[in-house]
Design an enzyme around this catalytic site. Structure first.
Site, PDB file in Angstrom:
ATOM      1  CE1 TYR A  66      -4.114   1.959   0.703  1.00 51.08           C
ATOM      2  CE2 TYR A  66      -2.601   3.136   2.567  1.00 51.08           C
ATOM      3  CZ  TYR A  66      -3.876   2.910   1.615  1.00 51.08           C
ATOM      4  OH  TYR A  66      -4.938   4.196   1.653  1.00 51.08           O
ATOM      5  CE  LYS A 122      -3.646   5.031  -1.319  1.00 52.91           C
ATOM      6  NZ  LYS A 122      -4.783   5.339  -2.474  1.00 52.91           N
TER       7      LYS A 122
HETATM    8  P1  NAP Z   1     -13.474   1.960   1.088  1.00 61.15           P
HETATM    9  O1  NAP Z   1     -14.324   2.804   2.032  1.00 61.15           O
HETATM   10  O2  NAP Z   1     -12.950   0.677   1.172  1.00 61.15           O
HETATM   11  O3  NAP Z   1     -13.903   2.221  -0.489  1.00 61.15           O
HETATM   12  C1  NAP Z   1     -12.979   2.026  -1.466  1.00 61.15           C
HETATM   13  C2  NAP Z   1     -13.821   2.373  -2.695  1.00 61.15           C
HETATM   14  O4  NAP Z   1     -12.868   2.122  -3.968  1.00 61.15           O
HETATM   15  C3  NAP Z   1     -14.973   1.766  -3.033  1.00 61.15           C
HETATM   16  O5  NAP Z   1     -15.954   2.627  -3.807  1.00 61.15           O
HETATM   17  C4  NAP Z   1     -14.531   0.503  -4.013  1.00 61.15           C
HETATM   18  O6  NAP Z   1     -15.586   0.311  -4.860  1.00 61.15           O
HETATM   19  C5  NAP Z   1     -13.501   1.261  -4.801  1.00 61.15           C
HETATM   20  N1  NAP Z   1     -12.829   0.234  -5.589  1.00 61.15           N
HETATM   21  C6  NAP Z   1     -11.926  -0.874  -4.918  1.00 61.15           C
HETATM   22  N2  NAP Z   1     -11.158  -1.351  -5.730  1.00 61.15           N
HETATM   23  C7  NAP Z   1     -11.616  -0.737  -7.040  1.00 61.15           C
HETATM   24  C8  NAP Z   1     -11.109  -1.296  -8.368  1.00 61.15           C
HETATM   25  N3  NAP Z   1     -10.446  -2.089  -8.699  1.00 61.15           N
HETATM   26  N4  NAP Z   1     -11.860  -0.284  -9.390  1.00 61.15           N
HETATM   27  C9  NAP Z   1     -12.643   0.752  -9.045  1.00 61.15           C
HETATM   28  N5  NAP Z   1     -13.065   0.900  -7.855  1.00 61.15           N
HETATM   29  C10 NAP Z   1     -12.657   0.038  -6.476  1.00 61.15           C
HETATM   30  O7  NAP Z   1     -12.102   2.969   1.187  1.00 61.15           O
HETATM   31  P2  NAP Z   1     -11.956   4.568   1.907  1.00 61.15           P
HETATM   32  O8  NAP Z   1     -11.569   4.371   3.008  1.00 61.15           O
HETATM   33  O9  NAP Z   1     -13.183   5.378   1.248  1.00 61.15           O
HETATM   34  O10 NAP Z   1     -10.669   5.068   0.645  1.00 61.15           O
HETATM   35  C11 NAP Z   1     -10.866   5.916  -0.395  1.00 61.15           C
HETATM   36  C12 NAP Z   1      -9.496   6.114  -0.765  1.00 61.15           C
HETATM   37  O11 NAP Z   1      -8.818   7.010   0.291  1.00 61.15           O
HETATM   38  C13 NAP Z   1      -8.369   5.066  -1.219  1.00 61.15           C
HETATM   39  O12 NAP Z   1      -7.739   5.434  -2.107  1.00 61.15           O
HETATM   40  C14 NAP Z   1      -7.584   4.954   0.136  1.00 61.15           C
HETATM   41  O13 NAP Z   1      -6.400   4.176  -0.123  1.00 61.15           O
HETATM   42  C15 NAP Z   1      -7.492   6.105   0.554  1.00 61.15           C
HETATM   43  N6  NAP Z   1      -7.220   6.285   2.026  1.00 61.15           N
HETATM   44  C16 NAP Z   1      -7.966   6.248   2.930  1.00 61.15           C
HETATM   45  C17 NAP Z   1      -7.776   6.198   4.373  1.00 61.15           C
HETATM   46  C18 NAP Z   1      -8.815   5.913   5.345  1.00 61.15           C
HETATM   47  O14 NAP Z   1      -8.150   6.086   6.605  1.00 61.15           O
HETATM   48  N7  NAP Z   1      -9.967   5.389   5.161  1.00 61.15           N
HETATM   49  C19 NAP Z   1      -6.474   6.885   4.460  1.00 61.15           C
HETATM   50  C20 NAP Z   1      -5.603   7.299   3.525  1.00 61.15           C
HETATM   51  C21 NAP Z   1      -5.988   7.268   2.239  1.00 61.15           C
HETATM   52  P3  NAP Z   1     -16.600  -1.111  -5.061  1.00 61.15           P
HETATM   53  O15 NAP Z   1     -16.032  -1.944  -3.943  1.00 61.15           O
HETATM   54  O16 NAP Z   1     -18.120  -0.645  -4.997  1.00 61.15           O
HETATM   55  O17 NAP Z   1     -16.153  -1.639  -6.474  1.00 61.15           O
END
Ligand code: NAP
Length: 249
Positions: A157, A161
């Site tokens: 991961y 990133k």
């Molecule tokens: P999440 O709740 O797990 O949602 C992930 C989203 O990505 C879902 O809408 C999923 O859609 C989609 N997805 C997964 N694989 C995919 C693929 N191959 N093609 C297209 N869509 C795909 O995650 P989140 O926490 O909202 O995270 C969103 C972003 O923020 C990510 O890039 C993550 O790395 C980043 N981020 C999150 C955090 C945190 O603390 N939550 C911190 C730093 C960065 P479906 O499952 O419906 O297909």
């Protein structure tokens, strides 16, 4: 910033079925934009569309696995046929496959890189020419503080990133002459399904390291996106905006 300053703008948010992507889509619609929301599943964005129903902009669902070049290409063709333009691209879709390095499989490494890094590469390829021709646009890549600091158990991961940061800066340099800005937002710990899997005792430890004393909410990231998409963000490119409650300062 007028409340509807994104009226007439067309946006794409990948991975908008829940979490941060959904909050970004809702905020863009609240500011007047037409937002294409993607999920890998048909019907995956139904709840997001319901959250966007109050407008004043509108949300439209599309299916796309960002790691699949054919699906990304079809999304590009469909979106540009339907709307003729793309003003705002938010590469948000992302996954984790955590594990200690010595036990991390090639498959877990490849899957994370395919979604988190190859995905934004493919999506940028599908839309950057149109944005460059239009001589204007905003690309926001959702990275992570882990890409800046590294994290035990997240070598795949963190690499994805950190790679996204390199992609962001390179693209920012290539597209700046065409008035397309490219920035990275690096969230800290945001309360979503992705972080819900983290055991309670680990979460408690993490909370102690957040000076602002709370976990972030998806809306905190959406607010940063809205700022960078606004006129107030027009002179910012190639930058990383860390939104982490002070965790990594
Ligand atoms: P999440 O709740 O797990 O949602 C992930 C989203 O990505 C879902 O809408 C999923 O859609 C989609 N997805 C997964 N694989 C995919 C693929 N191959 N093609 C297209 N869509 C795909 O995650 P989140 O926490 O909202 O995270 C969103 C972003 O923020 C990510 O890039 C993550 O790395 C980043 N981020 C999150 C955090 C945190 O603390 N939550 C911190 C730093 C960065 P479906 O499952 O419906 O297909």
């Amino acid at each position: 910033m007028s409340p509807t300053h994104l009226q007439n703008k067309v946006a794409l948010v990948t991975g908008a079925s829940r979490g941060i992507g959904r909050a970004i889509a809702v905020a863009l619609v609240q500011h007047g934009a037409t937002v294409v929301c993607t999920s890998t599943k048909a019907g995956g964005c139904e709840d997001t569309l319901a959250c966007c129903a109050a407008g004043p902009g509108k949300a439209i669902a599309a299916v796309c696995d960002v790691s699949d070049s054919e699906q990304v290409e079809s999304l590009g063709k469909w979106l540009l046929d339907a709307h003729g333009r793309l003003d705002i691209l938010v590469n948000n879709a992302g996954i984790t496959r955590d594990g200690v390095f010595l036990r991390m499989s090639e498959e877990d490494f490849d899957q994370v890189l395919a979604t988190n890094l190859r995905g934004p590469f493919l999506v940028c390829k599908a839309f950057s020419r149109t944005m460059a021709k239009a001589r204007g646009g905003r690309i926001l890549n959702i990275g992570s503080v882990v890409g800046l600091t590294g994290n035990a158990g997240q070598a795949n991961y963190a690499a994805s990133k950190a790679g996204l940061l390199g992609l962001t800066k390179s693209l920012a340099k290539e597209l700046s002459g065409r008035n397309v800005t490219v920035n990275l937002i690096a969230p800290g710990f945001i309360a979503t399904d992705m972080t819900a899997q983290i055991p309670e005792e680990l979460r408690a430890g993490m909370l102690k390291n957040i000076p602002l004393g709370r976990f972030g909410q998806p809306e905190d990231i959406a607010a940063a996106v809205i700022f960078l998409c606004s006129d107030a963000g027009s002179y910012i490119t190639g930058q990383t905006l860390v939104v982490d409650g002070g965790m990594t300062m």
